[in-house]
Design an enzyme around this catalytic site. Sequence first.
Site, PDB file in Angstrom:
ATOM      1  N   ASP A 234      29.066   6.094   1.950  1.00  0.00           N
ATOM      2  CA  ASP A 234      29.923   5.573   3.024  1.00  0.00           C
ATOM      3  C   ASP A 234      30.495   4.202   2.669  1.00  0.00           C
ATOM      4  OD1 ASP A 234      27.304   4.570   3.170  1.00  0.00           O
ATOM      5  OD2 ASP A 234      27.449   4.168   5.314  1.00  0.00           O
ATOM      6  N   GLY A 235      29.659   3.328   2.106  1.00  0.00           N
ATOM      7  CA  GLY A 235      30.126   2.000   1.718  1.00  0.00           C
ATOM      8  C   GLY A 235      31.219   2.106   0.670  1.00  0.00           C
ATOM      9  N   THR A 262      25.569  10.781  -1.726  1.00  0.00           N
ATOM     10  CA  THR A 262      24.427  10.082  -1.125  1.00  0.00           C
ATOM     11  C   THR A 262      23.296  11.070  -0.926  1.00  0.00           C
ATOM     12  OG1 THR A 262      23.520   9.144   0.897  1.00  0.00           O
ATOM     13  CG2 THR A 262      25.530  10.368   1.156  1.00  0.00           C
ATOM     14  N   ASP A 264      21.004  10.541   1.093  1.00  0.00           N
ATOM     15  CA  ASP A 264      20.622  10.452   2.507  1.00  0.00           C
ATOM     16  C   ASP A 264      21.349  11.481   3.370  1.00  0.00           C
ATOM     17  OD1 ASP A 264      19.151   8.335   1.700  1.00  0.00           O
ATOM     18  OD2 ASP A 264      20.232   6.800   2.826  1.00  0.00           O
ATOM     19  N   ARG A 309      17.695   5.716   4.971  1.00  0.00           N
ATOM     20  CA  ARG A 309      17.766   4.388   5.569  1.00  0.00           C
ATOM     21  C   ARG A 309      18.126   4.469   7.051  1.00  0.00           C
ATOM     22  NH1 ARG A 309      19.753  -0.069   2.048  1.00  0.00           N
ATOM     23  NH2 ARG A 309      21.027   1.430   0.937  1.00  0.00           N
ATOM     24  N   ARG A 422      15.347  10.510  -6.339  1.00  0.00           N
ATOM     25  CA  ARG A 422      16.783  10.354  -6.597  1.00  0.00           C
ATOM     26  C   ARG A 422      17.115  10.057  -8.069  1.00  0.00           C
ATOM     27  NH1 ARG A 422      18.786   4.461  -4.095  1.00  0.00           N
ATOM     28  NH2 ARG A 422      18.306   3.374  -6.021  1.00  0.00           N
TER      29      ARG A 422
HETATM   30  N1  LIG Z   1      33.172  -2.345   4.248  1.00  0.00           N
HETATM   31  C1  LIG Z   1      33.364  -2.347   2.936  1.00  0.00           C
HETATM   32  N2  LIG Z   1      34.545  -2.730   2.405  1.00  0.00           N
HETATM   33  C2  LIG Z   1      34.742  -2.726   1.063  1.00  0.00           C
HETATM   34  N3  LIG Z   1      33.800  -2.367   0.172  1.00  0.00           N
HETATM   35  C3  LIG Z   1      32.605  -1.992   0.630  1.00  0.00           C
HETATM   36  C4  LIG Z   1      32.316  -1.949   2.034  1.00  0.00           C
HETATM   37  N4  LIG Z   1      31.046  -1.529   2.191  1.00  0.00           N
HETATM   38  C5  LIG Z   1      30.562  -1.319   0.945  1.00  0.00           C
HETATM   39  N5  LIG Z   1      31.493  -1.579   0.016  1.00  0.00           N
HETATM   40  C6  LIG Z   1      31.327  -1.497  -1.436  1.00  0.00           C
HETATM   41  O1  LIG Z   1      30.987  -0.167  -1.825  1.00  0.00           O
HETATM   42  C7  LIG Z   1      30.005  -0.175  -2.852  1.00  0.00           C
HETATM   43  C8  LIG Z   1      28.853   0.724  -2.495  1.00  0.00           C
HETATM   44  O2  LIG Z   1      28.406   0.511  -1.162  1.00  0.00           O
HETATM   45  P1  LIG Z   1      26.876   0.754  -0.721  1.00  0.00           P
HETATM   46  O3  LIG Z   1      25.993  -0.087  -1.580  1.00  0.00           O
HETATM   47  O4  LIG Z   1      26.812   0.584   0.734  1.00  0.00           O
HETATM   48  O5  LIG Z   1      26.549   2.231  -1.173  1.00  0.00           O
HETATM   49  P2  LIG Z   1      27.103   3.616  -0.639  1.00  0.00           P
HETATM   50  O6  LIG Z   1      28.410   3.896  -1.255  1.00  0.00           O
HETATM   51  O7  LIG Z   1      27.070   3.641   0.844  1.00  0.00           O
HETATM   52  O8  LIG Z   1      26.067   4.631  -1.281  1.00  0.00           O
HETATM   53  P3  LIG Z   1      24.547   4.899  -0.849  1.00  0.00           P
HETATM   54  O9  LIG Z   1      24.410   4.601   0.615  1.00  0.00           O
HETATM   55  O10 LIG Z   1      24.334   6.333  -1.160  1.00  0.00           O
HETATM   56  O11 LIG Z   1      23.707   4.023  -1.705  1.00  0.00           O
HETATM   57  C9  LIG Z   1      29.581  -1.633  -3.067  1.00  0.00           C
HETATM   58  O12 LIG Z   1      30.142  -2.100  -4.276  1.00  0.00           O
HETATM   59  C10 LIG Z   1      30.149  -2.366  -1.865  1.00  0.00           C
HETATM   60  O13 LIG Z   1      30.582  -3.670  -2.171  1.00  0.00           O
HETATM   61  O1  LIG Z   2      16.937   0.074  -3.616  1.00  0.00           O
HETATM   62  P1  LIG Z   2      18.347   0.472  -3.626  1.00  0.00           P
HETATM   63  O2  LIG Z   2      18.863   0.887  -4.936  1.00  0.00           O
HETATM   64  O3  LIG Z   2      19.244  -0.536  -2.957  1.00  0.00           O
HETATM   65  O4  LIG Z   2      18.485   1.804  -2.780  1.00  0.00           O
HETATM   66  C1  LIG Z   2      17.770   2.130  -1.642  1.00  0.00           C
HETATM   67  C2  LIG Z   2      18.602   2.936  -0.697  1.00  0.00           C
HETATM   68  O5  LIG Z   2      19.476   3.814  -1.331  1.00  0.00           O
HETATM   69  C3  LIG Z   2      19.468   5.084  -0.694  1.00  0.00           C
HETATM   70  O6  LIG Z   2      18.854   5.982  -1.561  1.00  0.00           O
HETATM   71  C4  LIG Z   2      20.852   5.601  -0.454  1.00  0.00           C
HETATM   72  O7  LIG Z   2      21.551   4.722   0.373  1.00  0.00           O
HETATM   73  C5  LIG Z   2      18.680   4.862   0.595  1.00  0.00           C
HETATM   74  O8  LIG Z   2      17.969   5.983   1.008  1.00  0.00           O
HETATM   75  C6  LIG Z   2      17.789   3.738   0.223  1.00  0.00           C
HETATM   76  O9  LIG Z   2      17.406   2.972   1.322  1.00  0.00           O
HETATM   77 MG   LIG Z   3      25.525   4.133   2.238  1.00  0.00          MG
END
Ligand SMILES: Nc1ncnc2c1ncn2[C@@H]1O[C@H](COP(=O)(O)OP(=O)(O)OP(=O)(O)O)[C@@H](O)[C@H]1O
Ligand SMILES: O=P(O)(O)OC[C@H]1O[C@](O)(CO)[C@@H](O)[C@@H]1O
Ligand SMILES: [Mg+2]
Length: 526
Positions: A234-235, A262, A264, A309, A422
């Site tokens: 999502d991020g 993800t 999750d 999470r 993972r």
């Molecule tokens: N609101 C946002 N705007 C721009 N970039 C973002 C935003 N939120 C997150 N990012 C960027 O996206 C990348 C990944 O985000 P995050 O660490 O939340 O993991 P994720 O993509 O949600 O995956 P996961 O939850 O499975 O670990 C990071 O480099 C972060 O800086």
């Molecule tokens: O320790 P890290 O690499 O930040 O990742 C932990 C998080 O990543 C995930 O696997 C995916 O967002 C979550 O379940 C967990 O909280």
């Molecule tokens: Mg995420």
Amino acid sequence: MGTLNLSFQIQTRYISPSSPSFNTFTISLTTNRKKFNCSRFSLSMGNPNDTHTKLVPGAAGFLLQDVPHFTDYLDHLPSYPNPLQNNPAYSVVEQYFVDEDDTVTEKIVVHKESARGVHFRRAGPRQKVYFKPDDVNACIVTCGGLCPGLNTVIREIVCGLYHMYGVRKVLGIDGGYKGFYAKNTITLTPKFVDDIHKRGGTILGTSRGGHDSVKIVDRIQDRGINQVYIIGGDGTHKGAAVIFEEIRRRGLKVAVAGIPKTIDNDIPVIDKSFGFDTAVEEAQRAIKAAHVESESVGNGIGLVKLMGRYCGFIAMYATLASRDVDCCLIPESPFYLEGKGGLYEYIGKQLKQNGHMVIVIAEGAGQELLSESLQSVDQQDASGNKLLQDVGLWISHKIKEHFAKKKMPINLKYIDPTYMIRAIPSIASDNVYCTLLAHGAVHGAMAGYTGFTVGPVNGRHAYIPFNRIIEKQNKVVITDRMWARLLSSTNQPSFLKPRDIAEAKKEKYPANGILDGKIVKTMSMN
Ligand SMILES: Nc1ncnc2c1ncn2[C@@H]1O[C@H](COP(=O)(O)OP(=O)(O)OP(=O)(O)O)[C@@H](O)[C@H]1O
Ligand SMILES: O=P(O)(O)OC[C@H]1O[C@](O)(CO)[C@@H](O)[C@@H]1O
Ligand SMILES: [Mg+2]
């Protein structure tokens, strides 16, 4: 006859991207001579910066939530016949190309009078492409936490581009979003990626934080990259949406394709994210160990903490699959420890009846109890995600303390396989799934679509606009049948008070989720 180009703004309180009220879409223009009905148009959803929401209404309450295309903002673009039609492997397939008007329905269970509802553009190869193979300069980046299958997606994007479209230039961005402006790139060829699906992790590296859209798009422009494949959760998709906006603002012919990742499973709209099944499979090993340990001693408790999470999909599916679990605790379902109907009472009862028990807890469960008892300060990782306290350790301690006070000896073993579920290669079914995702992304980008995520919706792969992926997180719906199945399989108390149930129902059926007098069902995996 000339062409009449119209652009108008509609202000309505009733439209929301996820649950539009269809009767607001009847738009017609009447002149003194003739009435024109509008059949294809796009709407901005209230936010003037929201340029990705393209809505195309159709008959009987049909609504296509379309994805952007180069032709939306670039004029006079040439298109070319899809080279796949000359590819010996694919040319034999009857109707290999997806019809322009093919869509995938978001809501699959319908009533005879319900509106046809929201649809997405079907993923797959198109007759026409908007790139010559030699002109493509693609790049791939992986962001966020690890997930089984990342390497398979990378491999299949590279091989798909090479073998299906004859593309020769594919770069890997090193270490997530930061890698766009901080590090060297990796040249990706089918030979280089040949074996990578057998390995866990990502050969490109990953990171959290460091998203700077202007710098990223500068580097995309400097390097002449025109297809960006972004694999993340999502991020990552929030970041991808901003990158896409910047690219569109600069008027660049650069396709931005998201591949949802993800373990999750917190990404909405799609059926399931890749790597999830692998993680659930791997979690079985920890649960089995907890079961063996607990049944081999008197009053044995095996406690397993699993990732999740903000949502408890891994814990719920691992529990349902195992049938050895007596209690599953997830973030969506609040629980309490003391008193009637509480966790301690249930543990006491189970131990008396069976002499042992297994508890599975998602890492995000019970965080409110933890912060009450530890008075913790809110901490975040580099991406802004909540950093959690170890609920497994905390609850082990609480359970031991409680039964010590009661002078009832117990034997608790805490197993924390967190990263083990993972950091492994994906299982066979996830590998096939990753291939379909990668190919879907490649077909979409070659066909000129951009600002989209590819993923299965009710079993058929579709192109989903970024805003639908990032507007909310997918959660276990505790008033759905799947959670009821879990409760009936473990026999655990629901721990719910009437207020919690009302809250859960409100979340599932938000006030704007009413469609033609019927409640719109939100995504669930049952
Ligand atoms: N609101 C946002 N705007 C721009 N970039 C973002 C935003 N939120 C997150 N990012 C960027 O996206 C990348 C990944 O985000 P995050 O660490 O939340 O993991 P994720 O993509 O949600 O995956 P996961 O939850 O499975 O670990 C990071 O480099 C972060 O800086
Ligand atoms: O320790 P890290 O690499 O930040 O990742 C932990 C998080 O990543 C995930 O696997 C995916 O967002 C979550 O379940 C967990 O909280
Ligand atoms: Mg995420």
